[in-house]
Design a protein around this motif. Sequence first.
Motif, PDB file in Angstrom:
ATOM      1  N   GLY A 120       0.809  -1.208   0.000  1.00 17.42           N
ATOM      2  CA  GLY A 120       0.000   0.000   0.000  1.00 17.42           C
ATOM      3  C   GLY A 120       0.848   1.266   0.000  1.00 17.42           C
ATOM      4  O   GLY A 120       0.546   2.230  -0.714  1.00 17.42           O
ATOM      5  N   ARG A 121       1.923   1.261   0.782  1.00 19.69           N
ATOM      6  CA  ARG A 121       2.829   2.419   0.816  1.00 19.69           C
ATOM      7  C   ARG A 121       3.513   2.617  -0.539  1.00 19.69           C
ATOM      8  O   ARG A 121       3.631   3.732  -1.025  1.00 19.69           O
ATOM      9  N   ARG A 122       3.938   1.524  -1.146  1.00 14.41           N
ATOM     10  CA  ARG A 122       4.607   1.617  -2.448  1.00 14.41           C
ATOM     11  C   ARG A 122       3.642   2.123  -3.520  1.00 14.41           C
ATOM     12  O   ARG A 122       4.012   2.924  -4.378  1.00 14.41           O
ATOM     13  N   LEU A 123       2.417   1.654  -3.466  1.00 15.89           N
ATOM     14  CA  LEU A 123       1.403   2.078  -4.426  1.00 15.89           C
ATOM     15  C   LEU A 123       1.101   3.565  -4.247  1.00 15.89           C
ATOM     16  O   LEU A 123       1.045   4.319  -5.219  1.00 15.89           O
ATOM     17  N   ALA A 124       0.951   3.999  -3.012  1.00 15.26           N
ATOM     18  CA  ALA A 124       0.668   5.410  -2.740  1.00 15.26           C
ATOM     19  C   ALA A 124       1.837   6.301  -3.169  1.00 15.26           C
ATOM     20  O   ALA A 124       1.625   7.404  -3.684  1.00 15.26           O
ATOM     21  N   ALA A 125       3.063   5.828  -2.975  1.00 15.85           N
ATOM     22  CA  ALA A 125       4.240   6.609  -3.348  1.00 15.85           C
ATOM     23  C   ALA A 125       4.307   6.842  -4.856  1.00 15.85           C
ATOM     24  O   ALA A 125       4.868   7.837  -5.313  1.00 15.85           O
ATOM     25  N   ARG A 126       3.707   5.949  -5.613  1.00 19.10           N
ATOM     26  CA  ARG A 126       3.670   6.117  -7.075  1.00 19.10           C
ATOM     27  C   ARG A 126       2.465   6.939  -7.515  1.00 19.10           C
ATOM     28  O   ARG A 126       2.265   7.140  -8.691  1.00 19.10           O
ATOM     29  N   GLY A 127       1.661   7.359  -6.548  1.00 19.37           N
ATOM     30  CA  GLY A 127       0.514   8.183  -6.874  1.00 19.37           C
ATOM     31  C   GLY A 127      -0.698   7.406  -7.344  1.00 19.37           C
ATOM     32  O   GLY A 127      -1.652   7.981  -7.844  1.00 19.37           O
ATOM     33  N   HIS A 128      -0.689   6.102  -7.158  1.00 16.02           N
ATOM     34  CA  HIS A 128      -1.834   5.272  -7.549  1.00 16.02           C
ATOM     35  C   HIS A 128      -2.816   5.193  -6.400  1.00 16.02           C
ATOM     36  O   HIS A 128      -2.438   5.071  -5.250  1.00 16.02           O
ATOM     37  N   ARG A 129      -4.061   5.232  -6.738  1.00 14.35           N
ATOM     38  CA  ARG A 129      -5.108   5.060  -5.719  1.00 14.35           C
ATOM     39  C   ARG A 129      -5.834   3.740  -5.921  1.00 14.35           C
ATOM     40  O   ARG A 129      -6.447   3.245  -5.011  1.00 14.35           O
ATOM     41  N   HIS A 147      -2.306  -2.651 -10.495  1.00 18.01           N
ATOM     42  CA  HIS A 147      -0.996  -2.070 -10.768  1.00 18.01           C
ATOM     43  C   HIS A 147      -0.312  -2.861 -11.862  1.00 18.01           C
ATOM     44  O   HIS A 147      -0.680  -3.993 -12.151  1.00 18.01           O
TER      45      HIS A 147
END
Length: 151
Positions: free
Chosen positions: A136-145, A149
């Motif tokens: 979840g942190r990695r996804l958020a860091a890429r700006g994905h909601r 992926h």
Amino acid sequence: MKKDSRLSSMLHVLLHIAQSERPLTSAELAAYLQTDPAVVRRTLSGLRELGYVSSAKGHGGGWTLTCDLARVTLRDVYEAVGAPEVFALGHRSEAPRCLVEQAVNATLDDAFREAEALLVRRLGEVTLADLAADFGRRLAARGHRRIRHAH
């Protein structure tokens, strides 16, 4: 020597299942791993026997989680996939007559046991929920909601 990737593969699959809002088929999971659906079914069947996942056949069927991510550790999954050998290293001879080689084997055996115990203990400290949070942190860091992926 080929590395045993069952643990890594099943953790990957379990997180995809956890992130999905619907059951995932063996074919979908196999595509994530670039393998055959039969391999996924065979390995997940062991996890199903332990109550970590369930499967349903037919339209709308597939694999779903039946466990609490916070209660299942990486060690649990490691054991569920058969506790594969941790090291590819080994002895030149298992029953040497040479005293030098006996000393080498004894020292290596001690080191292998200590390293394996450390790894297995560490696997027992990390839960599937920890992995899901990291994703979840990695996804958020890429700006994905969204959960989907790229692979």
